[in-house]
Design a protein around this motif. Structure first.
Motif, mmCIF file in Angstrom:
data_model
loop_
_atom_site.group_PDB
_atom_site.id
_atom_site.type_symbol
_atom_site.label_atom_id
_atom_site.label_comp_id
_atom_site.label_asym_id
_atom_site.label_seq_id
_atom_site.Cartn_x
_atom_site.Cartn_y
_atom_site.Cartn_z
ATOM 1 N N ASN A 157 44.630 24.613 31.872
ATOM 2 C CA ASN A 157 43.562 24.889 32.832
ATOM 3 C C ASN A 157 44.077 25.497 34.129
ATOM 4 O O ASN A 157 43.337 25.592 35.107
ATOM 5 C CB ASN A 157 42.807 23.586 33.145
ATOM 6 N N SER A 212 45.578 28.264 36.902
ATOM 7 C CA SER A 212 45.077 29.567 37.318
ATOM 8 C C SER A 212 45.834 30.715 36.662
ATOM 9 O O SER A 212 45.281 31.797 36.467
ATOM 10 C CB SER A 212 45.152 29.692 38.844
ATOM 11 N N THR A 249 44.355 31.143 33.209
ATOM 12 C CA THR A 249 42.986 31.620 33.416
ATOM 13 C C THR A 249 42.967 33.097 33.752
ATOM 14 O O THR A 249 42.117 33.858 33.255
ATOM 15 C CB THR A 249 42.301 30.819 34.542
ATOM 16 N N TRP A 263 45.174 35.350 32.858
ATOM 17 C CA TRP A 263 45.482 36.106 31.648
ATOM 18 C C TRP A 263 44.252 36.199 30.737
ATOM 19 O O TRP A 263 43.936 37.268 30.211
ATOM 20 C CB TRP A 263 46.639 35.441 30.895
ATOM 21 N N LYS A 264 43.570 35.080 30.567
ATOM 22 C CA LYS A 264 42.426 35.066 29.653
ATOM 23 C C LYS A 264 41.249 35.875 30.185
ATOM 24 O O LYS A 264 40.640 36.672 29.454
ATOM 25 C CB LYS A 264 41.967 33.622 29.421
ATOM 26 N N ASP A 265 40.921 35.651 31.453
ATOM 27 C CA ASP A 265 39.679 36.196 32.011
ATOM 28 C C ASP A 265 39.822 37.592 32.597
ATOM 29 O O ASP A 265 38.818 38.303 32.746
ATOM 30 C CB ASP A 265 39.134 35.265 33.106
ATOM 31 N N THR A 266 41.045 37.981 32.949
ATOM 32 C CA THR A 266 41.215 39.260 33.642
ATOM 33 C C THR A 266 42.160 40.214 32.923
ATOM 34 O O THR A 266 41.780 41.335 32.578
ATOM 35 C CB THR A 266 41.728 39.021 35.080
ATOM 36 N N PRO A 313 41.172 41.173 29.014
ATOM 37 C CA PRO A 313 40.048 42.121 28.969
ATOM 38 C C PRO A 313 40.399 43.475 29.573
ATOM 39 O O PRO A 313 39.941 44.519 29.077
ATOM 40 C CB PRO A 313 38.971 41.418 29.807
#
Length: 334
Positions: free
Chosen positions: A38, A40, A43, A45-48, A51
């Motif tokens: 959880n 940052s 996060t 890598w996954k969210d920004t 994509p």
């Protein structure tokens, strides 16, 4: 060999559990870290970053993330990248120091005086020079990424550097990290990341150094009700990829990865600063956030010198190179 067999079994288990989520026509990329699930970093890598890469490559990749040591400890992860089972891995420079000796220089107390200096270093030619040992191991290095400065999380209140004297403070295995804690007057006590909370609860250590976002994510505030903003050295992340795999990517895809990584390097610190301020406000009244005393700043250079006495002598030339780089930077700002 045993590590690689264990890694392969772990990876196959994770992939079998998630294979139905992957589109058959996409190229799978395995990304591993010991950082928390959880946190940052994962996060981002996954969210920004993932994509962003897919937007630039026609949505051709499927990213599988294995945080919190899901594929093994840090050494196992590095071997997995070298063997090609893992494509990309990231972790702190302190962990990479055993594979990239120059990285240990970043754990020198008060080598950096500001976030601007840490960011300047991360984008310098010297930073690129320092990761050369990784390239000779079959690893492609993406370099350094400044996060934020470390502070002390404590189970008892300490209001200045003198108050750290004799206290048992958790350290990583990094010789530079151990040297820094010792130079600050504390007693460095290596504790595995998975055992920090229990060590604090049992009184084996009275504190540790980390950054506020990680402290919240890892529940340090459950035990540590005090902090001291020592800001003794910055957290710098490093990222690596399997060299052969990275070289095999089409040139346009390598460019997409490089652009995403550069975005990461440029913007991550400001994201972390915003997150830190959010948590300070959130825990106001529950946690005591202490700053250094004015008199502490008179002794920072002494602590740097003392720290260097305990460091691996092979790291000292890299410390001196960083000192030269930062002296030139400070001169340019006058």
């Amino acid at each position: 060999m045993k590590k690689l067999i264990t890694l392969s079994m772990a990876l196959m288990t994770c992939i079998c559990l998630t294979q139905n989520t992957f589109a058959e026509d996409k190229i799978k990329i395995n990304i591993a870290t010991t950082a928390g699930a959880n946190g940052s970093m994962i996060t981002l890598w996954k969210d920004t970053l993932a994509p962003m890469i897919n937007n630039m490559t026609g949505d051709k990749y499927e990213f599988a993330f294995f945080p919190a040591g899901a594929l093994g400890n840090f050494d196992t992860i590095v071997e997995g990248v070298r063997g090609g089972e893992i494509h990309i891995a990231f972790d702190t420079s302190s962990n990479f120091a055993n594979y990239c000796r120059p990285a240990a220089a970043l754990d020198t107390a008060y080598l950096f005086h500001s976030p601007e200096e840490a960011q300047y270093f991360a984008t310098s030619d010297l930073a690129k020079e320092m990761v050369a040992p990784l390239e000779s191991m079959g690893l492609h290095s993406f370099g350094f990424f400044y996060d934020s400065f470390r502070l002390m999380f404590l189970t008892q209140e300490v209001k200045d550097l003198a108050g750290l004297k004799g206290l048992k403070i958790r350290s990583t295995p990094s010789k530079g990290h151990i040297a820094t804690i010792r130079a600050m007057g504390a007693v460095p006590t290596p504790v595995a990341a998975t055992e920090i909370l229990s060590a604090l609860q049992q009184g084996l250590v009275v504190g540790l150094d980390n950054i506020i976002p990680s402290g919240v994510e890892l529940n340090f505030f459950d035990v540590c009700k005090y902090t001291l903003a020592t800001n003794h050295f910055p957290v710098e992340w490093m990222a690596i990829a399997n060299q052969d795999w990275y070289a095999s990517l089409p040139e346009t895809d390598r460019k997409a990865f490089d652009e995403a990584i550069e975005y990461f390097r440029t913007n991550y610190a400001s994201m972390q600063e915003d997150l830190k301020n959010k948590y300070i406000k959130q825990f106001e009244g529950e946690i005591v956030f202490n700053e250094l005393q004015a008199s502490d700043y008179e002794h920072l250079n002494e602590i740097t010198t003392e720290c260097m006495k305990y460091m691996d002598e092979r790291v000292i030339p890299w410390v001196e190179k960083i000192q030269t780089l930062l002296a030139e930077y400070r001169q340019s700002k006058q």
